[in-house]
Design a protein around this motif. Structure first.
Motif, mmCIF file in Angstrom:
data_model
loop_
_atom_site.group_PDB
_atom_site.id
_atom_site.type_symbol
_atom_site.label_atom_id
_atom_site.label_comp_id
_atom_site.label_asym_id
_atom_site.label_seq_id
_atom_site.Cartn_x
_atom_site.Cartn_y
_atom_site.Cartn_z
ATOM 1 N N LEU A 21 -6.358 -4.556 4.079
ATOM 2 C CA LEU A 21 -6.494 -3.697 2.908
ATOM 3 C C LEU A 21 -5.286 -3.815 1.995
ATOM 4 N N ARG A 22 -4.086 -3.775 2.566
ATOM 5 C CA ARG A 22 -2.859 -3.890 1.755
ATOM 6 C C ARG A 22 -2.831 -5.207 0.986
ATOM 7 N N SER A 23 -3.227 -6.286 1.664
ATOM 8 C CA SER A 23 -3.202 -7.593 1.002
ATOM 9 C C SER A 23 -4.223 -7.666 -0.132
ATOM 10 N N ASN A 24 -5.177 -6.742 -0.125
ATOM 11 C CA ASN A 24 -6.181 -6.675 -1.189
ATOM 12 C C ASN A 24 -5.943 -5.509 -2.134
ATOM 13 N N GLY A 25 -4.730 -4.961 -2.113
ATOM 14 C CA GLY A 25 -4.332 -3.950 -3.083
ATOM 15 C C GLY A 25 -4.816 -2.532 -2.809
ATOM 16 N N ILE A 26 -5.259 -2.257 -1.583
ATOM 17 C CA ILE A 26 -5.732 -0.907 -1.253
ATOM 18 C C ILE A 26 -4.693 -0.226 -0.379
ATOM 19 N N SER A 27 -4.095 0.823 -0.910
ATOM 20 C CA SER A 27 -3.067 1.520 -0.150
ATOM 21 C C SER A 27 -3.706 2.269 1.011
#
Length: 85
Positions: A21-27
């Protein structure tokens, strides 16, 4: 206050999904799975309810067999209410 937790039955899948998720911009944040949910490995991924649709799509994309469910957590007057969504 409301948020969503994504529960898995595997700690490594929980951490891996959080990283995905982080790598896809979702905190997100790794948290203890609410005992009221009654599932999982003890760790879950906490997300904003506003990101739920995107995270739901992400779960279907990564197809982790340890996925245990989505839970909406509502805190009212210091009481935690957890329901499956």
């Amino acid at each position: 206050m409301e948020y969503v937790v994504v529960a898995f039955r595997s700690r490594s899948h929980t951490v891996g999904f959080s990283d995905f998720l982080r790598s896809n911009g979702i905190s997100n944040e790794i948290v203890n799975t609410p005992k009221e949910a009654g599932v999982g490995c003890g760790l879950s991924v906490k997300i904003s309810k506003f990101n739920f649709s995107a995270v739901k799509r992400a779960v279907s994309m990564v197809k982790l067999n340890s996925f245990a469910g989505f839970f909406l957590v509502t805190i009212v007057a210091n009481k935690k209410i957890v329901r499956s969504i």
